[in-house]
Design a protein around this motif. Structure first.
Motif, PDB file in Angstrom:
ATOM      1  N   MET A   1       5.531  21.151  -2.389  1.00 33.48           N
ATOM      2  CA  MET A   1       4.691  20.015  -2.927  1.00 33.48           C
ATOM      3  C   MET A   1       3.226  20.345  -2.479  1.00 33.48           C
ATOM      4  N   ALA A   2       2.499  20.190  -3.506  1.00 29.68           N
ATOM      5  CA  ALA A   2       0.892  20.392  -2.926  1.00 29.68           C
ATOM      6  C   ALA A   2       0.276  19.158  -2.426  1.00 29.68           C
ATOM      7  N   HIS A   3      -0.598  19.448  -1.355  1.00 28.05           N
ATOM      8  CA  HIS A   3      -1.358  18.313  -1.016  1.00 28.05           C
ATOM      9  C   HIS A   3      -2.879  18.363  -1.687  1.00 28.05           C
ATOM     10  N   LEU A   4      -2.930  17.147  -2.468  1.00 25.80           N
ATOM     11  CA  LEU A   4      -4.005  17.021  -3.311  1.00 25.80           C
ATOM     12  C   LEU A   4      -4.798  15.733  -2.942  1.00 25.80           C
ATOM     13  N   LEU A   5      -6.087  15.933  -2.782  1.00 24.22           N
ATOM     14  CA  LEU A   5      -6.947  14.924  -2.141  1.00 24.22           C
ATOM     15  C   LEU A   5      -7.928  14.469  -3.275  1.00 24.22           C
ATOM     16  N   GLY A   6      -8.260  13.266  -3.310  1.00 23.48           N
ATOM     17  CA  GLY A   6      -9.501  12.637  -3.979  1.00 23.48           C
ATOM     18  C   GLY A   6     -10.354  11.932  -3.094  1.00 23.48           C
ATOM     19  N   ILE A   7     -11.537  12.350  -2.975  1.00 18.69           N
ATOM     20  CA  ILE A   7     -12.507  11.920  -2.008  1.00 18.69           C
ATOM     21  C   ILE A   7     -13.910  11.123  -2.641  1.00 18.69           C
ATOM     22  N   ASP A   8     -13.926   9.742  -2.437  1.00 16.67           N
ATOM     23  CA  ASP A   8     -14.957   9.240  -2.922  1.00 16.67           C
ATOM     24  C   ASP A   8     -15.786   8.909  -1.898  1.00 16.67           C
ATOM     25  N   LEU A   9     -16.920  10.086  -1.863  1.00 23.89           N
ATOM     26  CA  LEU A   9     -17.867  10.381  -0.777  1.00 23.89           C
ATOM     27  C   LEU A   9     -19.114   9.289  -1.017  1.00 23.89           C
ATOM     28  N   GLY A  10     -18.950   8.192  -0.696  1.00 27.22           N
ATOM     29  CA  GLY A  10     -20.038   7.136  -1.192  1.00 27.22           C
ATOM     30  C   GLY A  10     -21.319   7.199  -0.349  1.00 27.22           C
ATOM     31  N   THR A  11     -22.271   6.299  -0.802  1.00 26.01           N
ATOM     32  CA  THR A  11     -23.399   6.304   0.001  1.00 26.01           C
ATOM     33  C   THR A  11     -23.212   5.204   1.545  1.00 26.01           C
ATOM     34  N   THR A  12     -22.638   4.312   1.155  1.00 23.82           N
ATOM     35  CA  THR A  12     -22.017   3.493   2.299  1.00 23.82           C
ATOM     36  C   THR A  12     -20.557   3.599   2.705  1.00 23.82           C
ATOM     37  N   THR A  13     -19.751   3.952   1.863  1.00 24.91           N
ATOM     38  CA  THR A  13     -18.199   3.885   2.214  1.00 24.91           C
ATOM     39  C   THR A  13     -17.725   5.086   1.829  1.00 24.91           C
ATOM     40  N   THR A  14     -16.604   5.607   2.686  1.00 30.93           N
ATOM     41  CA  THR A  14     -15.916   6.974   2.098  1.00 30.93           C
ATOM     42  C   THR A  14     -14.403   6.625   1.850  1.00 30.93           C
ATOM     43  N   ILE A  15     -13.788   6.789   0.952  1.00 31.82           N
ATOM     44  CA  ILE A  15     -12.221   6.531   0.634  1.00 31.82           C
ATOM     45  C   ILE A  15     -11.600   7.611   0.128  1.00 31.82           C
ATOM     46  N   VAL A  16     -10.607   7.772   0.783  1.00 26.22           N
ATOM     47  CA  VAL A  16      -9.671   9.143   0.479  1.00 26.22           C
ATOM     48  C   VAL A  16      -8.309   8.619   0.027  1.00 26.22           C
ATOM     49  N   ALA A  17      -7.814   9.350  -1.202  1.00 27.31           N
ATOM     50  CA  ALA A  17      -6.639   9.155  -1.626  1.00 27.31           C
ATOM     51  C   ALA A  17      -5.862  10.477  -1.836  1.00 27.31           C
ATOM     52  N   ARG A  18      -4.492  10.321  -1.675  1.00 23.94           N
ATOM     53  CA  ARG A  18      -3.735  11.788  -2.073  1.00 23.94           C
ATOM     54  C   ARG A  18      -2.858  11.231  -3.140  1.00 23.94           C
ATOM     55  N   VAL A  19      -2.272  12.512  -3.686  1.00 25.43           N
ATOM     56  CA  VAL A  19      -0.998  12.294  -4.833  1.00 25.43           C
ATOM     57  C   VAL A  19       0.268  12.325  -3.974  1.00 25.43           C
ATOM     58  N   ASP A  20       0.979  11.378  -4.302  1.00 23.83           N
ATOM     59  CA  ASP A  20       2.437  11.324  -3.428  1.00 23.83           C
ATOM     60  C   ASP A  20       3.387  12.138  -4.108  1.00 23.83           C
ATOM     61  N   GLU A 104      -5.065  16.667   7.009  1.00 28.91           N
ATOM     62  CA  GLU A 104      -4.199  17.680   7.188  1.00 28.91           C
ATOM     63  C   GLU A 104      -3.261  17.429   8.442  1.00 28.91           C
ATOM     64  N   ALA A 105      -3.882  16.601   9.496  1.00 28.13           N
ATOM     65  CA  ALA A 105      -2.781  15.995  10.651  1.00 28.13           C
ATOM     66  C   ALA A 105      -1.717  15.299  10.115  1.00 28.13           C
ATOM     67  N   ALA A 106      -1.964  14.509   8.922  1.00 27.32           N
ATOM     68  CA  ALA A 106      -0.833  13.786   8.587  1.00 27.32           C
ATOM     69  C   ALA A 106       0.058  14.325   7.600  1.00 27.32           C
ATOM     70  N   HIS A 107      -0.666  15.248   6.854  1.00 23.49           N
ATOM     71  CA  HIS A 107       0.134  15.821   5.389  1.00 23.49           C
ATOM     72  C   HIS A 107       0.095  17.275   5.327  1.00 23.49           C
ATOM     73  N   GLY A 108      -0.568  18.083   6.219  1.00 23.18           N
ATOM     74  CA  GLY A 108      -0.572  19.403   6.163  1.00 23.18           C
ATOM     75  C   GLY A 108      -1.809  19.995   5.390  1.00 23.18           C
ATOM     76  N   PRO A 109      -1.944  21.210   5.404  1.00 20.64           N
ATOM     77  CA  PRO A 109      -3.160  21.691   4.703  1.00 20.64           C
ATOM     78  C   PRO A 109      -3.287  21.142   3.564  1.00 20.64           C
ATOM     79  N   VAL A 110      -4.639  21.040   3.024  1.00 17.15           N
ATOM     80  CA  VAL A 110      -4.989  20.690   1.858  1.00 17.15           C
ATOM     81  C   VAL A 110      -5.083  21.781   0.790  1.00 17.15           C
ATOM     82  N   ASP A 111      -4.449  21.395  -0.332  1.00 16.66           N
ATOM     83  CA  ASP A 111      -4.389  22.745  -1.378  1.00 16.66           C
ATOM     84  C   ASP A 111      -5.611  22.581  -2.348  1.00 16.66           C
ATOM     85  N   LEU A 112      -5.912  21.348  -2.544  1.00 24.78           N
ATOM     86  CA  LEU A 112      -7.184  21.004  -3.628  1.00 24.78           C
ATOM     87  C   LEU A 112      -7.891  19.802  -3.259  1.00 24.78           C
ATOM     88  N   ALA A 113      -9.064  19.737  -3.252  1.00 25.30           N
ATOM     89  CA  ALA A 113      -9.733  18.489  -3.266  1.00 25.30           C
ATOM     90  C   ALA A 113     -10.708  18.246  -4.315  1.00 25.30           C
TER      91      ALA A 113
END
Ligand code: ATP
Ligand code: MG
Length: 498
Positions: A1-20, A104-113
């Motif tokens: 299973m691929a490790h896929l991240l979506g990163i909302d790199l905001g001006t004030t806040t950063t929020i990260v999601a992955r695909v389960d 990566e510590a939680a879910h292994g190497p990221v394949d695509l962000a």
């Protein structure tokens, strides 16, 4: 299973999601167990940086703390830090590296962000963001415009599949974007987009600080000054949040000279103070409909994204301008969740689990060029004009070639310019010149030598311009990044993150 991240790199806040495993997007909590991480960094030494909540808490009095650096991406700004210069690109790279190592510590190497950017971001800022992600150590990176990502997230969570024209109103901490999209199920096509690059919740905080200062002065006769009375940016933001659910707040301020001073701030006063800012967003909404040639009655729905949508007068403005009740679902996380879905769409299907593959296959997606791009040339009367090569709203990717001709015999120099504008503008004084490079031409040729100009705009929203002298075949390629702004100077990999 691929490790896929979506990163909302905001001006004030950063929020990260992955695909389960099942292909659904989910938020990854940060190193402190929180879903929302302040986009803040603080250098404790030249090589040790604290990231997130702790850095934000330190920011009020630490000299080497940085907030809101997204606003300066691609501008050439840099800051001195322990004898080195640090750019917004460096700061973004450090923040992204922290995000990557934590994921990566939680879910292994990221394949695509997938990193999200404001629809209205300049090309230099887009380039800088992509470079920051590379420096953060992401092997494969894509970018998506924030309102488009939010549209994907909204498309997923509906009881009835989407079908029709929708507006996405994305009002964050530092930027405002509004996009019109056509959606059918998980297929999203961007129709048109408008925005204000520097308009966000931060500007509301500043208005509120000024309001509190005026009240303090009315009460005491003295200016509100640090040293006498502390009312920090964080206090202003906190007050703003409370005014979203309450009509009035009585603030106890502590003044060294006057002791305890009570000031009352009402929501009505706050909303009056920000009315001009909200009107800018409203005008952009009118503009997006007008320029797309659409009527608000054609809208099947309106989606809200970004924390600033929690302000009641902002929601009232949305109702006013679009004439309908908007949907407010997860305004903070929609962009990150949508980015994770886009990561599944962009990933190599061979790397996906069967469930992820099914979900990814449902998604289809089409974005557009966010500005007009052109070059300067002489018209038939020899007058300099802006000649548009790629139009705002064209579907991506797009590559277009136009041929121009040299004007003089023995012309030795060609000035190759790239312009950007929000409207189709011919006047060279009214457009932004985003690149200007001289190309040397060989001696002794007559006038009218053909120069082929190709502008290519890719799916990450980055444009490359090529000027080719057909006589010699020699190309001149302009990458749209401001010199110095893009590059960054710090060796990010050598910094330890805390
Ligand atoms: N309850 C609330 N009332 C008013 N404003 C709020 C509330 N909650 C969050 N905000 C504001 O929302 C903004 C943050 O929103 P968001 O996280 O969407 O922005 P961002 O992604 O950091 O910025 P941008 O997308 O502009 O780069 C901040 O200005 C914050 O104060
Ligand atoms: Mg945002």
């Amino acid at each position: 299973m691929a490790h896929l991240l979506g990163i909302d790199l905001g001006t004030t806040t950063t929020i990260v999601a992955r695909v389960d495993e099942s292909g659904a997007p989910e938020i990854i909590r940060d190193w402190e167990g929180e879903a929302i991480t302040p986009s803040a960094l603080c250098f404790e030494t030249a090589t040790h940086v604290v990231v997130g909540r702790e850095a934000r808490a330190m920011a009020e009095d630490a000299e080497h703390a940085f907030l809101e650096f997204k606003r300066d991406m691609g501008t050439g700004v840099s800051h001195p830090v322990f004898g080195q210069r640090v750019t917004p690109l460096d700061l973004s790279a450090l923040l992204l590296r922290k995000v990557r190592t934590h994921a990566e510590a939680a879910h292994g190497p990221v394949d695509l962000a997938v990193i999200t950017i404001p629809a209205n971001f300049t090309n230099a800022a887009r380039e800088a963001t992509l470079e920051a992600a590379r420096r953060a150590g992401f092997a494969q990176v894509h970018m998506i415009n924030e309102p488009t990502a939010a549209a994907l997230a909204y498309a997923r969570g509906q009881k009835q599949p989407l079908d029709g024209l929708y507006a996405v109103f994305d009002f964050g901490g530092g930027t405002f974007d509004v996009s019109l999209v056509r959606a059918k199920g998980m297929s999203v096509q961007v129709v048109f987009t408008e925005g204000v690059q520097r308009l966000g919740g931060k500007d509301f905080d500043a208005k509120l600080s000024a309001l509190v200062a005026a009240k303090f002065q009315a009460e005491t006769g003295d200016e509100l000054r640090a040293g006498d009375c502390e009312f920090s940016k964080a206090d202003a933001e906190d007050l703003k949040h409370r005014l979203s659910s309450r009509q009035a707040i009585r603030l106890p301020l502590r003044s060294a000279k006057h002791g305890r001073v009570h000031v009352e701030v009402t929501r009505a006063e706050f909303e009056a103070a920000i009315a001009g800012l909200v009107a800018q967003a409203e005008m952009a909404c009118e503009g997006v409909l007008l320029r797309a040639g659409l009527d608000r009655r054609e809208l099947a729905g309106v989606f809200l994204a970004g924390g600033t949508c929690r302000v009641p007068s902002v929601q009232a403005a949305v109702r006013r301008v679009f004439g309908q009740e908007p949907q407010l679902r997860d305004p903070d996380t929609a962009v990150a969740l949508g980015a994770a879905l886009y990561a599944a769409h962009k990933a190599d299907p061979a790397k996906l689990s069967p469930a992820q593959r099914r979900r990814a296959a449902e998604i289809s997606f089409q974005d557009i060029a966010p500005h007009y791009y052109g070059t300067l040339s002489l018209d038939d009367d020899g007058v300099l004009e802006n000649s548009i090569i790629i139009s705002k709203g064209e579907k991506l990717p797009v590559a277009r070639t136009r041929t121009y001709y040299t004007v003089e015999a023995d012309q030795r120099v060609l000035t190759c310019e790239v312009t950007q504008s929000a409207i189709p503008e011919n006047d060279p004084l009214m457009v932004l010149r985003i690149a200007e490079v001289e190309m040397a031409l060989p001696a002794g040729r007559p006038a009218d030598q053909a120069i082929e100009v190709t502008f290519a705009y890719d799916l990450n929203g980055i444009m490359r311009a090529e000027f080719r002298d057909l006589g010699t075949g020699q190309p001149l390629v302009i990458e749209l990044r401001d010199e110095g702004a893009g590059r960054g100077s710090l060796n990010v990999a050598k910094v330890t993150l805390g």
